[in-house]
Each structure stands twice: as C-alpha cells, then as structure tokens.
Design an enzyme around this catalytic site. Structure first.
Site, PDB file in Angstrom:
ATOM      1  N   HIS A 127      -7.487   3.519 -10.354  1.00 33.26           N
ATOM      2  CA  HIS A 127      -6.748   2.271 -10.081  1.00 33.26           C
ATOM      3  C   HIS A 127      -7.680   1.634  -8.587  1.00 33.26           C
ATOM      4  O   HIS A 127      -8.444   2.159  -8.124  1.00 33.26           O
ATOM      5  CB  HIS A 127      -5.975   3.360  -9.253  1.00 33.26           C
ATOM      6  CG  HIS A 127      -5.883   4.469  -8.265  1.00 33.26           C
ATOM      7  ND1 HIS A 127      -6.281   5.795  -8.192  1.00 33.26           N
ATOM      8  CD2 HIS A 127      -5.748   3.978  -7.088  1.00 33.26           C
ATOM      9  CE1 HIS A 127      -6.187   6.097  -7.496  1.00 33.26           C
ATOM     10  NE2 HIS A 127      -5.947   5.473  -6.674  1.00 33.26           N
ATOM     11  N   HIS A 253     -11.729  -1.710  -4.686  1.00 31.95           N
ATOM     12  CA  HIS A 253     -12.722  -0.303  -4.967  1.00 31.95           C
ATOM     13  C   HIS A 253     -11.869   0.603  -6.026  1.00 31.95           C
ATOM     14  O   HIS A 253     -10.542   0.312  -5.957  1.00 31.95           O
ATOM     15  CB  HIS A 253     -13.577   0.350  -4.373  1.00 31.95           C
ATOM     16  CG  HIS A 253     -12.654   1.140  -3.322  1.00 31.95           C
ATOM     17  ND1 HIS A 253     -11.925   1.026  -1.815  1.00 31.95           N
ATOM     18  CD2 HIS A 253     -11.776   2.376  -3.608  1.00 31.95           C
ATOM     19  CE1 HIS A 253     -11.884   1.918  -1.310  1.00 31.95           C
ATOM     20  NE2 HIS A 253     -11.463   2.830  -2.636  1.00 31.95           N
TER      21      HIS A 253
END
EC number: 3.1.4.-
Length: 285
Positions: A127, A253
């Site tokens: 995710h 990220h």
C-alpha cells in the site's frame, strides 16, 4: 469465505427428528473429505497472523513488534491507504529486491521481515499510505466515513479510476515512534498530482476529528480549517488544485520489508546502491 450453508428450515427439521445411529456411505467412510467443498484460494488470508493467546500486548507473538496504538474499548485504529496487489511478475521482482537487500546486509545483526507474504505463505497486499495510524471513537466512525466519501466525490480527483505510480529509489525509513524501520520504494509524482491531492483530502478530513496529519504540519491543516470557519465541510478542490499546495511526492512510498533496528550510515549506502533500473528495463521489454 464460502462455506456450505444450511437453511433454518433444514436445521429445525433435523432437530425435530429422533436421533438414531446412521450408517455412513462407503465412499464417505473411505474418504471423509470427498463430500466437502474445496477451500477458497484466499483461505490462508484469514489466518495470516499468529494465534492470539494473550489479551495484553505481547511482542513475542508478532515478531517483536510493539503495539503503537494501545487497545482501548470504544476506540478504532484507522488507516487510509491505497492498496496494491502485485502481479506474479511484479511479485518476483519485489522478492528479488528483498533478496538484494539481504545480500547487502550479510553479516549484519539486522533481521529483515518481508511484507510480501504472511507467515503461512499467503500473498499480502502492499500500500501507499494517505494517513498515519489514527484513532476514531465508535460514534465518529460513520460520520468520518460519510465526510471523506462526500468530499472525495465532490473533488475532481479520479478516485475510482486507476492512475499509474512508478518508483525510483530504495530507502529505509522509521515509523513515528522509532520502533520499526521499513525498507521502501520511493514513489514518483503521478499524473494530475493525484497522491498529493488525496493526501490533502485525507488530512483535512481527519483534522475535523482532531487527528494528526500525515506529512503536512498540524499548523498548515489548522490554517485550512480556520479559513473554512472550523466547519465540518471541506473546501472543494478546483480543477487546478492539483498544481497548488505543498508537494509531498518525496514522502510517498511502498514498504517491502521491516526490521526492529535501523541501519548505520554505511548500511544505508549499501541499500541505496541496489539497482532498480534493471527492473524497469525488464518490465518495459
């Protein structure tokens, strides 16, 4: 999970019948599992974590991890994120990246834990976070969900459409509490600046419920809140709003693995030397 369902009428009839010994069919007796339906592919996902044998926070049950948000009855740990299930080819590439990290840390005391699979081998989703781990009270859950969904629909962000995110570097970052370190792929800014725009909606919605923002400063969120009169409705984004506001693209990220200890400066340089360009070339071919 798809299990065999029995209607209430069947259960009632069965309970009303007198109980008597029955003889099992020969085939079923020889092969008890032959009459059972196959387990669904996602069965292992239901048991992706260690069995709980304690009602208190016990890091030994979770690879040494400590609970960041203490369990309090009536509080709901909440996290907003964009979920990604890598394809088979992508998963192979990500596994190779983790292998390279392990090779470069050979001889180090750092123990790396992959986020690609559960302890039972089931693939886990990755995710991109749009919020910190926050807490909502029971009575706040529905109103927060309605607020966020409403603002999402009113904005011009393609929330229900796909947009491409590419990665450009490997890094190691810690959580806010400095209790875990994550090995991450840094994301580049996608078209229409969708990540920054979604982040602003998330932060402003959470600010209405007195929750801390992700990446943005609390002062910035408070200023937006004050300019809107402190109400519960967020200002609608204009068509060019994706080009305004602070740019936090450097912060987005995708975490691939984690450890309980951080890297030294020398180890960080080794990690940064992992060549990601060869994977880009392989995907393009």
């Amino acid at each position: 999970m798809a299990l065999v369902q029995y209607s209430e009428s069947e259960s009632e009839v069965e309970n009303e019948l007198p109980q008597r010994p029955t003889k099992r069919p020969r085939q079923a007796a020889n092969n008890p599992s032959s009459s059972l339906p196959p387990l669904p592919a996602a069965f292992h996902d239901l048991y992706a974590s260690s069995t709980r044998v304690s009602v208190t926070d016990d890091p030994s049950l979770h690879g040494g991890r400590k609970r960041v948000i203490p369990h309090v009855e009536g509080n709901w740990p909440t996290h907003i994120y964009l979920e990604w299930y890598p394809s088979k080819d992508e998963l192979s590439i990500l596994s190779d990246v983790i292998d390279q990290i392990n090779d470069r840390l050979d001889g180090s005391t750092i123990q790396l834990h992959s986020l690609l699979h559960s302890d039972l081998g089931a693939q886990l989703p990755l995710h991109i976070s749009l919020s910190r781990p926050v807490v909502l009270r029971t009575e706040q859950r529905q109103s927060f969900l309605e607020l966020f969904q409403s603002q999402l629909k009113e904005s011009q962000i393609p929330a229900y459409a796909r947009f491409n995110v590419t990665t450009n570097s490997l890094d190691c970052v810690s959580n806010y509490e400095k209790t875990r370190w994550f090995y991450v792929l840094r994301a580049e800014k996608p078209e229409e600046n969708a990540l920054n725009r979604l982040l602003r909606l998330s932060n402003r919605a959470l600010a209405r419920f007195e929750q801390p923002p992700l990446y943005e400063s609390s002062q910035d969120v408070a200023a937006v809140r004050k300019s809107n009169g402190g109400g519960t409705t967020l200002p609608r984004e204009s068509s060019d709003s994706g080009q305004t506001g602070a740019d936090y693209s450097r912060c987005f990220h995708i975490s691939l693995a984690w450890s309980l200890t951080g890297l030294s400066s020398a180890e960080s340089e080794l990690i940064g030397g992992v060549d990601l360009q060869k994977y880009t070339a392989a995907v393009e071919r």
